[in-house]
Design a protein around this motif. Structure first.
Motif, PDB file in Angstrom:
ATOM      1  N   ALA A  24       0.826  -1.210   0.000  1.00 51.77           N
ATOM      2  CA  ALA A  24       0.000   0.000   0.000  1.00 51.77           C
ATOM      3  C   ALA A  24       0.860   1.260   0.000  1.00 51.77           C
ATOM      4  CB  ALA A  24      -0.924  -0.006   1.212  1.00 51.77           C
ATOM      5  N   LEU A  25       1.906   1.280   0.813  1.00 49.30           N
ATOM      6  CA  LEU A  25       2.781   2.447   0.860  1.00 49.30           C
ATOM      7  C   LEU A  25       3.521   2.638  -0.459  1.00 49.30           C
ATOM      8  CD1 LEU A  25       3.880   4.756   2.584  1.00 49.30           C
ATOM      9  CD2 LEU A  25       5.675   3.213   3.346  1.00 49.30           C
ATOM     10  N   SER A  26       3.943   1.540  -1.081  1.00 52.90           N
ATOM     11  CA  SER A  26       4.629   1.652  -2.372  1.00 52.90           C
ATOM     12  C   SER A  26       3.702   2.208  -3.446  1.00 52.90           C
ATOM     13  CB  SER A  26       5.164   0.291  -2.801  1.00 52.90           C
ATOM     14  OG  SER A  26       6.164  -0.144  -1.917  1.00 52.90           O
ATOM     15  N   LEU A  27       2.465   1.742  -3.483  1.00 52.12           N
ATOM     16  CA  LEU A  27       1.516   2.250  -4.470  1.00 52.12           C
ATOM     17  C   LEU A  27       1.190   3.724  -4.248  1.00 52.12           C
ATOM     18  CD1 LEU A  27      -0.918  -0.785  -4.745  1.00 52.12           C
ATOM     19  CD2 LEU A  27       0.712   0.011  -6.461  1.00 52.12           C
ATOM     20  N   ILE A  48       4.126  10.694  -4.483  1.00 49.65           N
ATOM     21  CA  ILE A  48       5.428  11.244  -4.084  1.00 49.65           C
ATOM     22  C   ILE A  48       6.467  11.141  -5.196  1.00 49.65           C
ATOM     23  CG2 ILE A  48       7.272  11.132  -2.356  1.00 49.65           C
ATOM     24  CD1 ILE A  48       4.652  11.882  -1.082  1.00 49.65           C
ATOM     25  N   GLU A  49       6.492  10.029  -5.903  1.00 49.18           N
ATOM     26  CA  GLU A  49       7.520   9.812  -6.916  1.00 49.18           C
ATOM     27  C   GLU A  49       7.515  10.860  -8.033  1.00 49.18           C
ATOM     28  OE1 GLU A  49       9.705   5.898  -8.602  1.00 49.18           O
ATOM     29  OE2 GLU A  49       7.547   6.006  -8.939  1.00 49.18           O
ATOM     30  N   PRO A  50       6.367  11.391  -8.439  1.00 53.03           N
ATOM     31  CA  PRO A  50       6.413  12.456  -9.461  1.00 53.03           C
ATOM     32  C   PRO A  50       7.209  13.691  -9.032  1.00 53.03           C
ATOM     33  CG  PRO A  50       4.210  11.570  -9.333  1.00 53.03           C
ATOM     34  CD  PRO A  50       4.991  10.957  -8.215  1.00 53.03           C
ATOM     35  N   TRP A  58      12.458   3.704  -3.630  1.00 52.12           N
ATOM     36  CA  TRP A  58      13.332   3.017  -2.674  1.00 52.12           C
ATOM     37  C   TRP A  58      13.211   3.615  -1.278  1.00 52.12           C
ATOM     38  CZ3 TRP A  58      15.014  -1.585  -3.546  1.00 52.12           C
ATOM     39  CH2 TRP A  58      15.219  -2.001  -4.848  1.00 52.12           C
ATOM     40  N   PHE A  59      12.868   4.896  -1.179  1.00 57.64           N
ATOM     41  CA  PHE A  59      12.619   5.494   0.130  1.00 57.64           C
ATOM     42  C   PHE A  59      11.397   4.838   0.777  1.00 57.64           C
ATOM     43  CE2 PHE A  59      14.936   9.035  -1.904  1.00 57.64           C
ATOM     44  CZ  PHE A  59      15.963   9.166  -0.986  1.00 57.64           C
ATOM     45  N   ILE A 118      11.313   2.785   4.332  1.00 58.43           N
ATOM     46  CA  ILE A 118      10.350   3.101   5.392  1.00 58.43           C
ATOM     47  C   ILE A 118       9.514   1.872   5.723  1.00 58.43           C
ATOM     48  CG2 ILE A 118       8.280   4.458   5.922  1.00 58.43           C
ATOM     49  CD1 ILE A 118       9.550   6.709   4.209  1.00 58.43           C
ATOM     50  N   SER A 119       9.094   1.126   4.697  1.00 59.02           N
ATOM     51  CA  SER A 119       8.287  -0.069   4.908  1.00 59.02           C
ATOM     52  C   SER A 119       9.073  -1.160   5.625  1.00 59.02           C
ATOM     53  CB  SER A 119       7.778  -0.607   3.572  1.00 59.02           C
ATOM     54  OG  SER A 119       6.947   0.327   2.956  1.00 59.02           O
ATOM     55  N   ALA A 120      10.362  -1.290   5.318  1.00 56.91           N
ATOM     56  CA  ALA A 120      11.185  -2.304   5.980  1.00 56.91           C
ATOM     57  C   ALA A 120      11.335  -1.994   7.471  1.00 56.91           C
ATOM     58  CB  ALA A 120      12.546  -2.384   5.307  1.00 56.91           C
ATOM     59  N   VAL A 121      11.563  -0.735   7.784  1.00 56.05           N
ATOM     60  CA  VAL A 121      11.700  -0.346   9.189  1.00 56.05           C
ATOM     61  C   VAL A 121      10.376  -0.522   9.922  1.00 56.05           C
ATOM     62  CG1 VAL A 121      12.130   1.618  10.716  1.00 56.05           C
ATOM     63  CG2 VAL A 121      13.624   1.216   8.766  1.00 56.05           C
ATOM     64  N   LEU A 122       9.292  -0.072   9.306  1.00 52.65           N
ATOM     65  CA  LEU A 122       7.972  -0.211   9.907  1.00 52.65           C
ATOM     66  C   LEU A 122       7.584  -1.683  10.061  1.00 52.65           C
ATOM     67  CD1 LEU A 122       5.477   1.294  10.960  1.00 52.65           C
ATOM     68  CD2 LEU A 122       4.608   1.279   8.623  1.00 52.65           C
ATOM     69  N   GLY A 123       7.894  -2.486   9.056  1.00 54.40           N
ATOM     70  CA  GLY A 123       7.583  -3.918   9.127  1.00 54.40           C
ATOM     71  C   GLY A 123       8.358  -4.616  10.214  1.00 54.40           C
TER      72      GLY A 123
END
Length: 68
Positions: free
Chosen positions: A34-37, A43-45, A51-52, A56-61
């Protein structure tokens, strides 16, 4: 002798449901997707790489699996 029973007590996490490690892993993966989508859409535009969002998702996970 009563102090030995502390090992059998479950420590509640911050999630409002009772979970095991696999449930918390699944929740973390869903949050990652969900965060990646959302990151790719909003944000990416502006120039920040996806990769940010992965970091963030890895730390949160890891936090959810460890403390959840």
């Amino acid at each position: 002798m009563a102090s030995g029973s502390r090992d059998n007590e479950k420590q509640p996490g911050f999630l409002p449901i009772e979970t095991n490690w696999f449930d918390r892993l699944f929740i973390s993966v869903v949050i990652w997707v969900a965060l990646s989508l959302l990151w790719m859409r909003f944000i990416e535009p502006f120039g920040l790489s996806v990769w940010f969002a992965a970091a963030i998702s890895a730390v949160l996970g890891a936090y959810i699996i460890w403390k959840g």
